[in-house]
Design an enzyme around this catalytic site. Structure first.
Site, PDB file in Angstrom:
ATOM      1  N   HIS A  18      -6.936 -11.126  -5.515  1.00 23.59           N
ATOM      2  CA  HIS A  18      -5.860 -11.167  -4.496  1.00 23.59           C
ATOM      3  C   HIS A  18      -5.949 -12.491  -3.755  1.00 23.59           C
ATOM      4  CE1 HIS A  18      -3.197  -9.052  -1.430  1.00 23.59           C
ATOM      5  NE2 HIS A  18      -3.386 -10.273  -0.941  1.00 23.59           N
ATOM      6  N   HIS A  48      -3.643 -15.976  -1.997  1.00 21.29           N
ATOM      7  CA  HIS A  48      -2.437 -16.726  -1.623  1.00 21.29           C
ATOM      8  C   HIS A  48      -2.748 -18.208  -1.780  1.00 21.29           C
ATOM      9  CE1 HIS A  48      -0.541 -13.175   0.289  1.00 21.29           C
ATOM     10  NE2 HIS A  48      -1.796 -12.845   0.520  1.00 21.29           N
ATOM     11  N   LEU A  49      -1.989 -18.870  -2.664  1.00 21.77           N
ATOM     12  CA  LEU A  49      -2.219 -20.307  -2.868  1.00 21.77           C
ATOM     13  C   LEU A  49      -1.141 -21.164  -2.228  1.00 21.77           C
ATOM     14  CD1 LEU A  49      -3.469 -20.597  -6.560  1.00 21.77           C
ATOM     15  CD2 LEU A  49      -4.770 -21.034  -4.467  1.00 21.77           C
ATOM     16  N   ARG A  50      -0.005 -20.526  -1.825  1.00 19.85           N
ATOM     17  CA  ARG A  50       1.139 -21.278  -1.292  1.00 19.85           C
ATOM     18  C   ARG A  50       1.665 -22.247  -2.344  1.00 19.85           C
ATOM     19  NH1 ARG A  50       0.682 -17.260   2.214  1.00 19.85           N
ATOM     20  NH2 ARG A  50      -0.644 -17.649   3.994  1.00 19.85           N
ATOM     21  N   ASN A  56       4.338 -14.124  -2.360  1.00 14.56           N
ATOM     22  CA  ASN A  56       5.120 -14.174  -1.100  1.00 14.56           C
ATOM     23  C   ASN A  56       5.376 -15.609  -0.641  1.00 14.56           C
ATOM     24  OD1 ASN A  56       2.367 -14.455  -0.412  1.00 14.56           O
ATOM     25  ND2 ASN A  56       2.671 -13.605   1.632  1.00 14.56           N
ATOM     26  N   LYS A 114       3.942  -6.648  -7.010  1.00 17.43           N
ATOM     27  CA  LYS A 114       3.440  -6.463  -5.646  1.00 17.43           C
ATOM     28  C   LYS A 114       4.486  -5.779  -4.779  1.00 17.43           C
ATOM     29  CE  LYS A 114       0.796  -7.028  -2.029  1.00 17.43           C
ATOM     30  NZ  LYS A 114       0.127  -8.146  -1.409  1.00 17.43           N
ATOM     31  N   HIS A 131       0.638  -3.562  -0.548  1.00 17.30           N
ATOM     32  CA  HIS A 131       0.273  -3.894   0.833  1.00 17.30           C
ATOM     33  C   HIS A 131       0.456  -2.597   1.621  1.00 17.30           C
ATOM     34  CE1 HIS A 131      -0.173  -6.605   4.398  1.00 17.30           C
ATOM     35  NE2 HIS A 131       0.297  -5.498   4.957  1.00 17.30           N
ATOM     36  N   HIS A 148      -6.619  -5.223  -0.021  1.00 13.26           N
ATOM     37  CA  HIS A 148      -7.333  -5.526   1.234  1.00 13.26           C
ATOM     38  C   HIS A 148      -7.478  -4.306   2.138  1.00 13.26           C
ATOM     39  CE1 HIS A 148      -3.128  -5.943   2.279  1.00 13.26           C
ATOM     40  NE2 HIS A 148      -3.025  -7.171   1.794  1.00 13.26           N
ATOM     41  N   LEU A 154      -3.414  -9.486   8.398  1.00 18.71           N
ATOM     42  CA  LEU A 154      -2.836  -8.153   8.224  1.00 18.71           C
ATOM     43  C   LEU A 154      -3.233  -7.599   6.864  1.00 18.71           C
ATOM     44  CD1 LEU A 154       0.710  -8.706   9.756  1.00 18.71           C
ATOM     45  CD2 LEU A 154      -1.130  -7.246  10.663  1.00 18.71           C
ATOM     46  N   ASP A 189      -7.944 -12.256  -0.362  1.00 17.45           N
ATOM     47  CA  ASP A 189      -6.765 -12.399   0.506  1.00 17.45           C
ATOM     48  C   ASP A 189      -6.808 -13.726   1.260  1.00 17.45           C
ATOM     49  OD1 ASP A 189      -4.296 -11.727   1.502  1.00 17.45           O
ATOM     50  OD2 ASP A 189      -5.061 -10.467   3.110  1.00 17.45           O
ATOM     51  N   ALA A 231      -0.350 -14.413  10.544  1.00 14.70           N
ATOM     52  CA  ALA A 231      -1.465 -13.602  10.050  1.00 14.70           C
ATOM     53  C   ALA A 231      -2.023 -14.236   8.787  1.00 14.70           C
ATOM     54  CB  ALA A 231      -0.976 -12.193   9.754  1.00 14.70           C
TER      55      ALA A 231
END
Ligand code: DOR
Ligand code: ZN
Length: 357
Positions: free
Chosen positions: A23, A25-27, A51, A109, A146, A184, A229, A257, A273
Site C-alpha cells: 500500500h 502513494h507515490l504521487r 488517488n 481500490k 479504505h 491500514h 487517515l 501507506d 492527511a
C-alpha cells in the site's frame, strides 16, 4: 574480572527476503521522482494507490502512470509498481475485467466518497457496486478498502469501527468469495474481523500505527506530520495492532501507506492527511518486531504473507536489517519545498544494511 558476553549476532542483524509494500502513494511529477528512490531502496514491489488528481480510473491511465513510475526509478533499480483501479459509481465490470486480463491492474481500490485525500470521486453507494464486485469475485481480483465511514455525524475516532459494522460486514456477506484487503487497519476490532474472515480477507498495517497512538498527535502541541487517515487510535488499539503484525498470521502484511505531502500542506490551517514513511519504513518495522521479541516472524509479515495473498511468488534476493544506530535525515527536498520524513530527525536503532538482489 567480568567476562564480556559474546555478541549475539543472531539478533544484531536479520536477513530476510526482499520485502514488498502492499500500500503506497507515490504521487506524480516532482514528488514521484523525489520519493520513489526511498521505496525502491527498501522494497522490490509495491501496490500503487490510484488517488491522483484526477484519479486513475481507466486501464489506459494506469498503464501511463506505471510508465512514469518506471521512468522515475533510480538507475539500476528493478522496482516493480503494481497498479490499482480507483473505483467510482460509474466503474464498469467489463473495464475491470479487461484491465485485469491485460495485466494492468492487480486490484481495485474502494474509497468511500470523501473519506480521505482525493477521495471525492469515490463510491457513494457501495451496494450499487455489486456488479463490479461480483465480477472481481469471479476473476479473483482483490478489493482494497479504505475502511472509514464518511457520515459526518460519526466521530473521527469511530469511523473505522462504524465502517466495519455498517459497510464491510454486509459487503463480505454479499460477496462470500471476494478477496478483500482492509487497508491500514487502526483498531483491535479490525484486526479481529480480519482474523475471523481469513484467508480471503487480509489487512495491511503501517509502521506509524504500530508506533504512535492518538495522544502522540498532541504531544507538547499539535503534530501535523503524524496526522493521517484513518487517524491513530487509543493505546489499546496500537498494542492490538502490534500483536497482529508480529503474530506471524498470514492475513497481516506490510502496507506502509507512505503518503507524502509537502511541508506547507501539512503545516496549514487545514493540513492534509498522510505520513511520509517511505524512507524509514523497514527500520521502524524491524524495531517493532525487535521490541515485541518477534524478529523470527518479521520475514513472514514483510516478505511472504502479502505475496501469498496476492498469488505472487516471493521475491528473490535479500535485505539485511542491522541493529545499528542511524539518522535517516529530517526531510526530502522537492524544489523549494520539502517533505518531512517520519522519525527522520531521530536516531533509529535499526538500519538497513547490505543485501542481494
Ligand atoms: O492519511 C492518508 N493519506 N490516508 C489516506 O487514505 C490517503 C493518504 C494520501 O493520499 O495522502
Ligand atoms: Zn493510503
Amino acid at each position: 574480572m567480568s567476562v564480556a558476553e559474546p555478541c549475539d549476532t543472531a539478533s544484531d542483524s536479520i536477513t530476510i527476503r526482499r520485502p514488498d509494500d502492499w500500500h503506497l502513494h507515490l504521487r506524480d511529477g516532482a514528488i514521484l521522482k523525489a520519493v520513489l528512490p526511498y521505496t525502491a531502496a527498501q522494497f522490490a514491489r509495491a501496490v500503487i494507490m490510484p488517488n491522483l488528481a484526477p484519479p486513475v480510473t481507466t486501464a489506459a491511465a494506469a498503464a501511463a502512470y506505471r510508465d512514469r513510475i518506471l521512468a522515475a526509478r533510480p538507475p539500476g533499480s528493478d522496482f516493480q509498481p503494481l497498479m490499482t483501479c480507483y473505483l467510482t459509481d460509474a466503474t464498469a465490470a467489463d473495464d475491470i475485467e479487461k484491465g485485469r486480463a491485460e495485466g494492468i491492474w492487480i486490484a481495485a481500490k474502494l474509497y468511500p466518497a470523501g473519506a480521505t485525500t482525493n477521495a471525492h470521486h469515490g463510491v457513494t453507494d457501495i451496494a450499487g457496486l455489486a456488479p463490479v464486485l461480483e465480477r472481481m469475485e469471479k476473476i479473483g481480483m482483490p478489493l482494497l478498502v479504505h475502511g472509514e465511514a464518511t457520515d459526518p455525524a460519526v466521530d473521527v475516532f469511530d469511523r473505522e469501527s462504524v465502517f466495519l459494522e455498517r459497510s464491510l460486514l454486509p459487503l463480505l456477506a454479499r460477496h462470500p468469495g471476494l478477496k478483500v484487503v482492509v487497508e491500514h487497519i487502526t483498531t483491535a476490532e479490525a484486526a479481529d474481523l480480519v482474523r475471523a474472515h481469513a484467508p480471503r480477507v487480509a489487512a495491511t498495517i503501517t509502521p506509524h500505527h504500530l508506533m504512535i497512538n492518538r495522544t502522540a498527535l498532541f504531544q507538547g502541541g499539535l503534530r501535523p506530520h503524524l496526522y493521517c487517515l484513518p487517524v491513530a487510535k487509543r493505546e489499546r488499539h496500537r498494542l492490538a495492532l502490534r500483536k497482529a503484525a508480529t503474530s506471524g498470521d498470514g492475513c497481516f502484511f506490510i502496507g506502509t501507506d507512505s503518503a507524502p505531502h509537502v511541508r506547507g500542506a501539512k503545516e496549514s490551517a487545514c493540513g492534509c492527511a498522510g505520513v511520509f514513511v517511505g524512507a524509514t519504513a523497514l527500520q521502524s518495522y524491524a524495531q517493532v518486531f525487535d521490541e515485541e521479541g518477534a524478529l523470527d516472524r518479521f520475514e513472514a509479515f514483510a516478505s511472504l504473507n502479502g505475496a501469498r495473498f496476492y498469488g505472487l511468488p516471493p521475491n528473490g534476493g535479500t535485505v539485511v536489517l542491522e541493529r545499528r544506530a542511524g539518522k535517516p535525515g529530517a526531510a526530502v527536498a522537492i524544489g523549494d519545498e520539502e517533505v518531512v520524513i517520519f522519525r527522520g530527525d531521530e536516531t533509529l536503532p535499526w538500519s538497513i544494511g547490505g543485501g542481494r538482489s
